[in-house]
Write a protein that holds these residues in place. Structure first.
Motif, PDB file in Angstrom:
ATOM      1  N   PHE A 201      -1.951  21.263   3.938  1.00  0.00           N
ATOM      2  CA  PHE A 201      -2.626  21.138   5.232  1.00  0.00           C
ATOM      3  C   PHE A 201      -1.642  20.693   6.325  1.00  0.00           C
ATOM      4  CE2 PHE A 201      -5.929  20.039   2.037  1.00  0.00           C
ATOM      5  CZ  PHE A 201      -6.694  21.190   2.181  1.00  0.00           C
ATOM      6  N   GLY A 202      -0.398  21.163   6.198  1.00  0.00           N
ATOM      7  CA  GLY A 202       0.580  20.926   7.230  1.00  0.00           C
ATOM      8  C   GLY A 202       1.259  19.575   7.199  1.00  0.00           C
ATOM      9  N   ARG A 203       1.043  18.797   6.140  1.00  0.00           N
ATOM     10  CA  ARG A 203       1.712  17.497   6.050  1.00  0.00           C
ATOM     11  C   ARG A 203       1.956  17.145   4.593  1.00  0.00           C
ATOM     12  NH1 ARG A 203      -2.574  12.753   6.648  1.00  0.00           N
ATOM     13  NH2 ARG A 203      -4.532  13.828   6.225  1.00  0.00           N
ATOM     14  N   PRO A 204       2.885  16.227   4.325  1.00  0.00           N
ATOM     15  CA  PRO A 204       3.185  15.879   2.931  1.00  0.00           C
ATOM     16  C   PRO A 204       1.981  15.271   2.221  1.00  0.00           C
ATOM     17  CG  PRO A 204       4.916  15.097   4.407  1.00  0.00           C
ATOM     18  CD  PRO A 204       3.776  15.555   5.270  1.00  0.00           C
ATOM     19  N   LEU A 205       1.859  15.554   0.926  1.00  0.00           N
ATOM     20  CA  LEU A 205       0.775  14.960   0.146  1.00  0.00           C
ATOM     21  C   LEU A 205       0.815  13.433   0.201  1.00  0.00           C
ATOM     22  CD1 LEU A 205       0.768  17.157  -3.085  1.00  0.00           C
ATOM     23  CD2 LEU A 205      -0.993  17.090  -1.314  1.00  0.00           C
ATOM     24  N   ALA A 206       1.992  12.883   0.315  1.00  0.00           N
ATOM     25  CA  ALA A 206       2.141  11.429   0.291  1.00  0.00           C
ATOM     26  C   ALA A 206       1.500  10.751   1.495  1.00  0.00           C
ATOM     27  CB  ALA A 206       3.616  11.045   0.214  1.00  0.00           C
ATOM     28  N   THR A 207       1.138  11.511   2.515  1.00  0.00           N
ATOM     29  CA  THR A 207       0.519  10.898   3.686  1.00  0.00           C
ATOM     30  C   THR A 207      -0.991  10.746   3.531  1.00  0.00           C
ATOM     31  OG1 THR A 207       0.215  13.049   4.787  1.00  0.00           O
ATOM     32  CG2 THR A 207       2.299  11.866   5.179  1.00  0.00           C
ATOM     33  N   PHE A 208      -1.564  11.306   2.464  1.00  0.00           N
ATOM     34  CA  PHE A 208      -3.006  11.192   2.264  1.00  0.00           C
ATOM     35  C   PHE A 208      -3.321   9.822   1.649  1.00  0.00           C
ATOM     36  CE2 PHE A 208      -2.354  15.711   2.558  1.00  0.00           C
ATOM     37  CZ  PHE A 208      -3.451  16.140   3.303  1.00  0.00           C
ATOM     38  N   GLN A 209      -4.289   9.147   2.243  1.00  0.00           N
ATOM     39  CA  GLN A 209      -4.542   7.759   1.877  1.00  0.00           C
ATOM     40  C   GLN A 209      -4.986   7.614   0.426  1.00  0.00           C
ATOM     41  OE1 GLN A 209      -7.839   5.612   3.859  1.00  0.00           O
ATOM     42  NE2 GLN A 209      -6.298   4.108   4.473  1.00  0.00           N
ATOM     43  N   ALA A 210      -5.794   8.533  -0.075  1.00  0.00           N
ATOM     44  CA  ALA A 210      -6.279   8.412  -1.451  1.00  0.00           C
ATOM     45  C   ALA A 210      -5.119   8.432  -2.443  1.00  0.00           C
ATOM     46  CB  ALA A 210      -7.260   9.537  -1.765  1.00  0.00           C
ATOM     47  N   LEU A 211      -4.138   9.311  -2.198  1.00  0.00           N
ATOM     48  CA  LEU A 211      -2.966   9.353  -3.075  1.00  0.00           C
ATOM     49  C   LEU A 211      -2.141   8.078  -2.942  1.00  0.00           C
ATOM     50  CD1 LEU A 211      -3.754  12.425  -3.128  1.00  0.00           C
ATOM     51  CD2 LEU A 211      -1.306  12.883  -3.317  1.00  0.00           C
ATOM     52  N   ARG A 212      -1.996   7.593  -1.730  1.00  0.00           N
ATOM     53  CA  ARG A 212      -1.181   6.402  -1.512  1.00  0.00           C
ATOM     54  C   ARG A 212      -1.773   5.197  -2.248  1.00  0.00           C
ATOM     55  NH1 ARG A 212       2.041   7.104   3.445  1.00  0.00           N
ATOM     56  NH2 ARG A 212       1.962   4.880   3.844  1.00  0.00           N
ATOM     57  N   HIS A 213      -3.102   5.086  -2.231  1.00  0.00           N
ATOM     58  CA  HIS A 213      -3.744   3.969  -2.925  1.00  0.00           C
ATOM     59  C   HIS A 213      -3.471   4.038  -4.432  1.00  0.00           C
ATOM     60  CE1 HIS A 213      -6.949   3.180   0.442  1.00  0.00           C
ATOM     61  NE2 HIS A 213      -5.735   2.780   0.766  1.00  0.00           N
ATOM     62  N   ARG A 214      -3.612   5.220  -4.999  1.00  0.00           N
ATOM     63  CA  ARG A 214      -3.436   5.344  -6.450  1.00  0.00           C
ATOM     64  C   ARG A 214      -1.974   5.190  -6.849  1.00  0.00           C
ATOM     65  NH1 ARG A 214      -7.169  10.596  -7.109  1.00  0.00           N
ATOM     66  NH2 ARG A 214      -6.389  10.693  -9.266  1.00  0.00           N
ATOM     67  N   LEU A 215      -1.060   5.654  -6.016  1.00  0.00           N
ATOM     68  CA  LEU A 215       0.359   5.440  -6.290  1.00  0.00           C
ATOM     69  C   LEU A 215       0.719   3.966  -6.174  1.00  0.00           C
ATOM     70  CD1 LEU A 215       1.883   8.518  -4.448  1.00  0.00           C
ATOM     71  CD2 LEU A 215       1.896   8.112  -6.917  1.00  0.00           C
ATOM     72  N   ALA A 216       0.106   3.274  -5.228  1.00  0.00           N
ATOM     73  CA  ALA A 216       0.354   1.839  -5.104  1.00  0.00           C
ATOM     74  C   ALA A 216      -0.144   1.103  -6.339  1.00  0.00           C
ATOM     75  CB  ALA A 216      -0.332   1.296  -3.848  1.00  0.00           C
ATOM     76  N   GLN A 217      -1.303   1.506  -6.850  1.00  0.00           N
ATOM     77  CA  GLN A 217      -1.812   0.889  -8.077  1.00  0.00           C
ATOM     78  C   GLN A 217      -0.871   1.149  -9.251  1.00  0.00           C
ATOM     79  OE1 GLN A 217      -5.702   2.637  -8.401  1.00  0.00           O
ATOM     80  NE2 GLN A 217      -6.659   1.157  -7.022  1.00  0.00           N
ATOM     81  N   ALA A 218      -0.331   2.364  -9.309  1.00  0.00           N
ATOM     82  CA  ALA A 218       0.608   2.687 -10.385  1.00  0.00           C
ATOM     83  C   ALA A 218       1.870   1.844 -10.268  1.00  0.00           C
ATOM     84  CB  ALA A 218       0.956   4.172 -10.355  1.00  0.00           C
ATOM     85  N   GLN A 219       2.342   1.618  -9.045  1.00  0.00           N
ATOM     86  CA  GLN A 219       3.527   0.783  -8.848  1.00  0.00           C
ATOM     87  C   GLN A 219       3.277  -0.654  -9.302  1.00  0.00           C
ATOM     88  OE1 GLN A 219       6.908   1.622  -7.146  1.00  0.00           O
ATOM     89  NE2 GLN A 219       6.975   0.015  -8.705  1.00  0.00           N
TER      90      GLN A 219
END
Length: 304
Positions: A201-219
């Motif tokens: 959708f014209g931007r990196p996947l990493a900018t989507f909040q749902a992904l960022r939350h789950r990646l933060a939990q993984a970290q």
């Protein structure tokens, strides 16, 4: 607890990074389910990295740091048992060292092959024997992430070791947690790199909040597993070891699905090397009777 690495530990990790840099950069295209490397194993053994636990000035914490760092590699080598458990048994046992619980010898065993040392641990004590070709049935390459084989028979003639099974189990749990910490860190790194580069959708996947939350939990989980493993290695306390292994297995269960989902269709093929870490994590989930076994061991250690 002092969280700073000593000068010796920093030097050891720097030396490992230097030795393994050519291996980390190897081509991983369609690598298969597992990626063992005999030359890497020899280089690590000859460099003394798998014998660090024998040095009383370095001990279990330094050995756990080595295991965690090596687990980040796409290649898999038998380091955890050798670095953390072999010092209890003596340095003359041939590698690889394969760990088996009494009553669970029919399960596929990591790194088992002819000539390997099989360590049998249970209520009757601790014993070892050298596996023969007749006792080993290699498992076909499957969703393990490790070279696996099944032990067909347990010989009556074994070498008995005058060490409590409880001491071996403590270090086994620490080894599991340390290896899982490295695998989690590597899987997270490669996933973050993908979602940072991948556009949707014209931007990196990493900018989507749902992904960022789950990646933060993984970290948070990856960091927690690492520090619990190092704490257990420092104290050698049965409760600390069981909690570290429990958190490692629970974190593996919670994160592997997310990592593969974030890769989309590529995450379910061998085209991308993500599986070289996540399939190993899944294999570790069942060790030592799984999360239930760790929970019971932690409760017994903490509350008796």
């Amino acid at each position: 607890m002092d969280l700073s690495l000593t000068d010796d530990q920093v030097a050891i990790l720097d030396a490992i990074d230097t030795l393994t840099r050519p291996y980390a950069g190897a081509s991983l295209h369609e690598a298969g389910f597992a990626l063992p490397d005999a030359q890497l194993d020899r280089d690590l053994a000859e460099g003394g990295f798998l014998d660090i636990g024998f040095d009383p000035d370095l001990g279990a914490v330094s050995a756990a740091l080595v295991v965690e760092r090596l687990a980040r590699l796409p290649q898999t080598v038998e380091a955890a048992a050798s670095a953390l458990i072999r010092p209890l048994l003596g340095g003359d046992l041939p590698r690889p060292l394969c760990l088996v619980e009494e009553g669970r010898t029919t399960r596929p065993i990591r790194f088992l092959r002819e000539g390997a040392t099989v360590l049998l641990v249970g209520p009757s004590g601790v014993s070892t024997f050298t596996a023969t070709a007749a006792q080993v049935r290699p498992e076909p390459e499957a969703l393990y992430g490790y070279p696996m084989a099944t032990l067909l028979t347990v010989p009556a003639e074994r070498t008995l070791h005058a060490i409590p099974a409880s001491e071996v189990l403590i270090r086994w749990r620490i080894a599991l947690a340390a290896e899982a910490a490295g695998l989690l860190a590597a899987a997270l790194d490669i996933t973050v790199a993908h979602v940072t580069d991948r556009q949707q959708f014209g931007r990196p996947l990493a900018t989507f909040q749902a992904l960022r939350h789950r990646l933060a939990q993984a970290q948070v989980r990856a960091n927690g597993v690492r520090w619990l493993a190092l704490k257990a290695a420092a104290t050698l306390d049965p409760g600390d070891a069981a909690l570290a292994a429990l958190h490692a297995q629970e974190s593996a269960r919670a994160t592997v699905y997310d990592f593969h989902q974030f890769f989309g269709a590529m995450g379910v093929t061998l085209e991308h090397p993500l599986h070289l870490w996540t399939y190993r994590l899944k294999a570790l989930v069942g060790d030592l009777r799984g999360r239930g076994g760790q929970g019971l061991a932690a409760a017994e250690a903490l509350w008796g």
